[in-house]
Design a protein around this motif. Structure first.
Motif, PDB file in Angstrom:
ATOM      1  N   MET A 119       0.812  -1.505   0.194  1.00 12.98           N
ATOM      2  CA  MET A 119       0.552   0.047  -0.054  1.00 12.98           C
ATOM      3  C   MET A 119       0.643   0.954   0.278  1.00 12.98           C
ATOM      4  O   MET A 119       0.330   1.987   0.397  1.00 12.98           O
ATOM      5  CB  MET A 119      -1.121  -0.169   1.279  1.00 12.98           C
ATOM      6  CG  MET A 119      -1.697  -1.440   1.371  1.00 12.98           C
ATOM      7  SD  MET A 119      -2.736  -1.049   2.057  1.00 12.98           S
ATOM      8  CE  MET A 119      -3.332   0.646   2.090  1.00 12.98           C
ATOM      9  N   GLY A 120       2.136   1.037  -0.865  1.00 12.31           N
ATOM     10  CA  GLY A 120       3.125   2.419  -0.800  1.00 12.31           C
ATOM     11  C   GLY A 120       3.353   3.054  -1.875  1.00 12.31           C
ATOM     12  O   GLY A 120       2.543   2.803  -3.329  1.00 12.31           O
ATOM     13  N   SER A 121       4.179   3.414  -1.829  1.00 10.46           N
ATOM     14  CA  SER A 121       4.863   4.456  -3.391  1.00 10.46           C
ATOM     15  C   SER A 121       5.247   3.268  -3.806  1.00 10.46           C
ATOM     16  O   SER A 121       5.270   3.563  -5.766  1.00 10.46           O
ATOM     17  CB  SER A 121       5.801   5.137  -3.361  1.00 10.46           C
ATOM     18  OG  SER A 121       6.908   5.108  -2.417  1.00 10.46           O
ATOM     19  N   LEU A 122       5.808   1.892  -3.067  1.00 11.90           N
ATOM     20  CA  LEU A 122       6.195   1.333  -4.918  1.00 11.90           C
ATOM     21  C   LEU A 122       6.372  -0.037  -5.020  1.00 11.90           C
ATOM     22  O   LEU A 122       5.224  -1.123  -5.470  1.00 11.90           O
ATOM     23  CB  LEU A 122       7.766   1.270  -4.144  1.00 11.90           C
ATOM     24  CG  LEU A 122       8.929   0.377  -5.348  1.00 11.90           C
ATOM     25  CD1 LEU A 122       8.838   0.703  -7.035  1.00 11.90           C
ATOM     26  CD2 LEU A 122      10.542   0.313  -5.243  1.00 11.90           C
ATOM     27  N   GLY A 123       6.745  -0.717  -2.856  1.00 14.59           N
ATOM     28  CA  GLY A 123       5.998  -2.127  -2.843  1.00 14.59           C
ATOM     29  C   GLY A 123       6.703  -3.444  -3.492  1.00 14.59           C
ATOM     30  O   GLY A 123       6.053  -4.140  -4.161  1.00 14.59           O
ATOM     31  N   PHE A 124       7.842  -3.152  -3.861  1.00 12.43           N
ATOM     32  CA  PHE A 124       8.069  -4.791  -4.465  1.00 12.43           C
ATOM     33  C   PHE A 124       8.275  -5.207  -3.693  1.00 12.43           C
ATOM     34  O   PHE A 124       8.759  -6.478  -3.783  1.00 12.43           O
ATOM     35  CB  PHE A 124       9.978  -3.645  -4.851  1.00 12.43           C
ATOM     36  CG  PHE A 124      10.711  -5.323  -5.474  1.00 12.43           C
ATOM     37  CD1 PHE A 124      10.058  -5.283  -6.841  1.00 12.43           C
ATOM     38  CD2 PHE A 124      12.028  -5.642  -5.560  1.00 12.43           C
ATOM     39  CE1 PHE A 124      10.717  -6.442  -7.460  1.00 12.43           C
ATOM     40  CE2 PHE A 124      12.398  -6.824  -6.140  1.00 12.43           C
ATOM     41  CZ  PHE A 124      11.469  -7.145  -7.338  1.00 12.43           C
ATOM     42  N   LEU A 125       8.520  -5.048  -2.393  1.00 11.01           N
ATOM     43  CA  LEU A 125       8.577  -6.360  -1.060  1.00 11.01           C
ATOM     44  C   LEU A 125       7.412  -6.793  -0.444  1.00 11.01           C
ATOM     45  O   LEU A 125       7.342  -7.897  -0.320  1.00 11.01           O
ATOM     46  CB  LEU A 125      10.065  -5.686  -0.194  1.00 11.01           C
ATOM     47  CG  LEU A 125      11.100  -5.381  -0.057  1.00 11.01           C
ATOM     48  CD1 LEU A 125      11.528  -4.641   1.201  1.00 11.01           C
ATOM     49  CD2 LEU A 125      11.561  -6.700  -0.887  1.00 11.01           C
ATOM     50  N   GLY A 126       6.380  -5.958  -1.038  1.00  9.23           N
ATOM     51  CA  GLY A 126       4.463  -6.191  -0.149  1.00  9.23           C
ATOM     52  C   GLY A 126       3.980  -7.246  -1.533  1.00  9.23           C
ATOM     53  O   GLY A 126       4.897  -6.957  -3.200  1.00  9.23           O
ATOM     54  N   GLU A 127       3.843  -8.456  -1.132  1.00 12.43           N
ATOM     55  CA  GLU A 127       2.752 -10.134  -1.469  1.00 12.43           C
ATOM     56  C   GLU A 127       1.806  -9.228  -2.204  1.00 12.43           C
ATOM     57  O   GLU A 127       1.581  -9.944  -2.828  1.00 12.43           O
ATOM     58  CB  GLU A 127       3.502 -11.477  -1.270  1.00 12.43           C
ATOM     59  CG  GLU A 127       4.824 -11.186  -0.694  1.00 12.43           C
ATOM     60  CD  GLU A 127       5.645 -11.913  -2.347  1.00 12.43           C
ATOM     61  OE1 GLU A 127       4.389 -12.474  -2.987  1.00 12.43           O
ATOM     62  OE2 GLU A 127       6.988 -12.099  -3.083  1.00 12.43           O
ATOM     63  N   TRP A 128       1.026  -9.025  -0.759  1.00 14.18           N
ATOM     64  CA  TRP A 128      -0.170  -9.091  -1.100  1.00 14.18           C
ATOM     65  C   TRP A 128      -1.054  -7.266  -1.441  1.00 14.18           C
ATOM     66  O   TRP A 128      -0.347  -6.545  -1.069  1.00 14.18           O
ATOM     67  CB  TRP A 128      -1.121  -9.720  -0.372  1.00 14.18           C
ATOM     68  CG  TRP A 128      -0.543 -11.036   0.693  1.00 14.18           C
ATOM     69  CD1 TRP A 128       0.562 -11.255   0.813  1.00 14.18           C
ATOM     70  CD2 TRP A 128      -1.271 -12.116  -0.234  1.00 14.18           C
ATOM     71  NE1 TRP A 128       0.639 -13.006   1.138  1.00 14.18           N
ATOM     72  CE2 TRP A 128      -0.240 -13.217   0.535  1.00 14.18           C
ATOM     73  CE3 TRP A 128      -2.324 -12.249  -0.650  1.00 14.18           C
ATOM     74  CZ2 TRP A 128      -0.542 -14.436  -0.007  1.00 14.18           C
ATOM     75  CZ3 TRP A 128      -3.023 -13.707  -0.470  1.00 14.18           C
ATOM     76  CH2 TRP A 128      -2.459 -14.873  -0.101  1.00 14.18           C
ATOM     77  N   LYS A 129      -2.423  -7.677  -2.303  1.00 10.44           N
ATOM     78  CA  LYS A 129      -3.284  -6.357  -2.298  1.00 10.44           C
ATOM     79  C   LYS A 129      -4.144  -6.629  -1.141  1.00 10.44           C
ATOM     80  O   LYS A 129      -4.374  -7.669  -0.632  1.00 10.44           O
ATOM     81  CB  LYS A 129      -3.514  -6.653  -3.754  1.00 10.44           C
ATOM     82  CG  LYS A 129      -2.925  -6.397  -4.977  1.00 10.44           C
ATOM     83  CD  LYS A 129      -3.978  -6.640  -6.375  1.00 10.44           C
ATOM     84  CE  LYS A 129      -3.131  -6.802  -7.978  1.00 10.44           C
ATOM     85  NZ  LYS A 129      -3.612  -6.785  -8.907  1.00 10.44           N
ATOM     86  N   PHE A 130      -4.308  -5.284  -0.625  1.00  7.18           N
ATOM     87  CA  PHE A 130      -5.246  -5.053   0.419  1.00  7.18           C
ATOM     88  C   PHE A 130      -6.160  -5.887  -0.017  1.00  7.18           C
ATOM     89  O   PHE A 130      -7.059  -6.371   1.364  1.00  7.18           O
ATOM     90  CB  PHE A 130      -5.210  -3.834   1.086  1.00  7.18           C
ATOM     91  CG  PHE A 130      -5.723  -3.458   2.342  1.00  7.18           C
ATOM     92  CD1 PHE A 130      -5.220  -4.464   3.246  1.00  7.18           C
ATOM     93  CD2 PHE A 130      -7.140  -3.148   2.648  1.00  7.18           C
ATOM     94  CE1 PHE A 130      -5.845  -4.324   5.308  1.00  7.18           C
ATOM     95  CE2 PHE A 130      -7.744  -3.378   3.782  1.00  7.18           C
ATOM     96  CZ  PHE A 130      -7.317  -4.312   4.175  1.00  7.18           C
TER      97      PHE A 130
END
Length: 427
Positions: A119-130
């Motif tokens: 939920m950030g500006s890039l989110g390359f490490l974030g795996e899931w959509k909220f």
């Protein structure tokens, strides 16, 4: 609650296995983002409504902002108590939020599993959509439970114990999950874990004494972090050029030493396994993990590394020499950075993951090596940052081996970082 991570023959990822349901969940939303805060409130309400036996923990500044919006108790504490209490971490934000979460456990060998929502500006490490938070939470909470439960509209149905045994690992049903409602996951469905390597960092003064306690929080974390606890006296006096000593500070991205506002280039002596490598004349030097290879190191011209590669990277920042290229080394390499006596600026700044910083002067040194991860007694794992990997929306993926491991990473490389993106295309 210490989870176990099971290795499989068909994947480099690990399988999350809870011995009992997790109880204490730390929720970390992105700061100064009202929309993310509202999502964190929705997430907390869902967890409390469907999983009432869980304790929801927030950082103090977050808890003070949202507790009046929740009709049930939430908990908070000083971060020093988190490592002994937290079973699972959920982040809502970008890569910086994940770094903030990991920094809460930077003095400890074990980090709880991290479920990250991008939920950030890039989110390359974030795996899931909220939007997937109900499925994502259900999967990680039920992972390894051996319990299959029916849909919310139907009565609960559990697989027989002999069916669980038929799955092949001899585990019986764990009755601790019996009261959980939710969509069936199957008897052996479990969350996939990518264990991200970290760096172990030690800062030493001119006499060889560890001064990690001088690492101070940056302005973005000062509200919730305290200075590091001092190194025990019996561990302070050690011969120089030995490996980092406890408590080592861990970094998931990188360590950087740079000239800061000093008008002169930094002159830094680089040692590898006690051997002098080079005298670096540059704006600074980066030592990064594979995870950090797509962060500051990438902007400085470093190579992109897959997070499963066991390596650390040395990347110069604007080096004076055209032949000073990024260097990849084995993960267990001991790297020492010293401020040269030739350096015109008498102090350089050291920053670790952008969360801790200190100044170093001539005679001081920074010792860095990769953190090794492995299985401890009882099946638990030590080292690394276990990140919950997004699974396919339907079925079990239908794929095995390296394709399953690489799917999310390759997609992020192309979709977010625009790897080898042609000029003018898509304008």
């Amino acid at each position: 609650m210490l989870p176990q991570y099971k290795q499989t023959a068909t994947s480099s990822l690990l399988s999350l296995q809870w011995p009992e349901p997790p109880r204490n969940v730390l929720i970390i939303p992105k700061l100064h983002a009202p929309q993310v805060t509202e999502s964190a409130i929705d997430f907390a309400k869902h967890i409390h409504g469907e999983y009432p036996n869980l304790n929801l923990i927030f950082e103090r500044r977050v808890a003070s902002n949202i507790h009046e919006s929740l009709p049930f108790p939430i908990y908070t504490s000083d971060p020093i108590h988190f490592p002994a209490k937290i079973d699972l971490v959920a982040t809502l934000g970008g890569d910086g939020t994940i770094l903030r979460a990991a920094s809460l456990f930077s003095l400890h060998a074990s980090v709880p599993p991290i479920l990250s929502f991008s939920m950030g500006s890039l989110g390359f490490l974030g795996e899931w959509k909220f939007e997937e938070y109900k499925r994502a939470w259900r999967e990680v909470y039920m992972s390894g439970s051996r319990v299959a439960v029916a849909d919310l509209s139907a009565s609960q149905a559990h697989i027989p114990a002999d069916a669980a045994l038929a799955e092949g690992d001899g585990l019986r049903l764990n009755e601790a999950w019996d009261g959980v409602r939710g969509k069936s996951l199957g008897a052996s469905r479990s969350s996939k874990i990518l264990l991200r390597h970290r760096l172990k960092v030690g800062v030493y003064d001119a006499s060889g004494v560890n001064v990690n306690e001088q690492l101070m929080p940056t302005s973005t974390t000062a509200e919730s972090h305290q200075p590091l606890p001092p190194v025990p006296p019996e561990l302070k006096h050690v011969p120089k050029l030995e490996g980092p000593i406890a408590p080592a500070f861990h970094a998931i991205n990188e360590l950087v030493i740079h000239r800061g506002p000093n008008p002169h280039l930094a002159i830094i002596d680089v040692y590898v396994n006690n051997h002098f490598l080079t005298e670096a004349v540059a704006d600074g030097i980066l030592v990064s993990t594979p995870t950090g290879s797509t962060a500051y190191s990438l902007s400085a011209g470093g190579s992109i590394m897959h997070p499963l590669v066991k390596t650390l990277l040395i990347t110069p920042i604007c080096a004076r020499s055209l032949s000073f290229r990024p260097l990849g080394l084995p993960l267990n390499t001991k790297v020492v950075l010293k401020l040269s006596k030739k350096n015109r600026g008498r102090e350089l700044e050291v920053s670790i993951d952008g969360k801790r910083r200190t100044g170093v002067t001539v005679g001081m040194e920074i010792r860095v090596e990769g953190e090794m991860v492995g299985q401890a007694e009882g099946g638990s794992w030590t080292g690394g940052v276990p990140c919950v990997i997004r699974s396919p929306a339907t079925g079990d993926g239908g794929r095995e081996g390296i394709a399953e491991d690489d799917d999310g990473w390759v997609g992020g490389l192309n979709g977010l970082l625009k790897f080898n993106y042609p000029f003018g295309e898509g304008q």
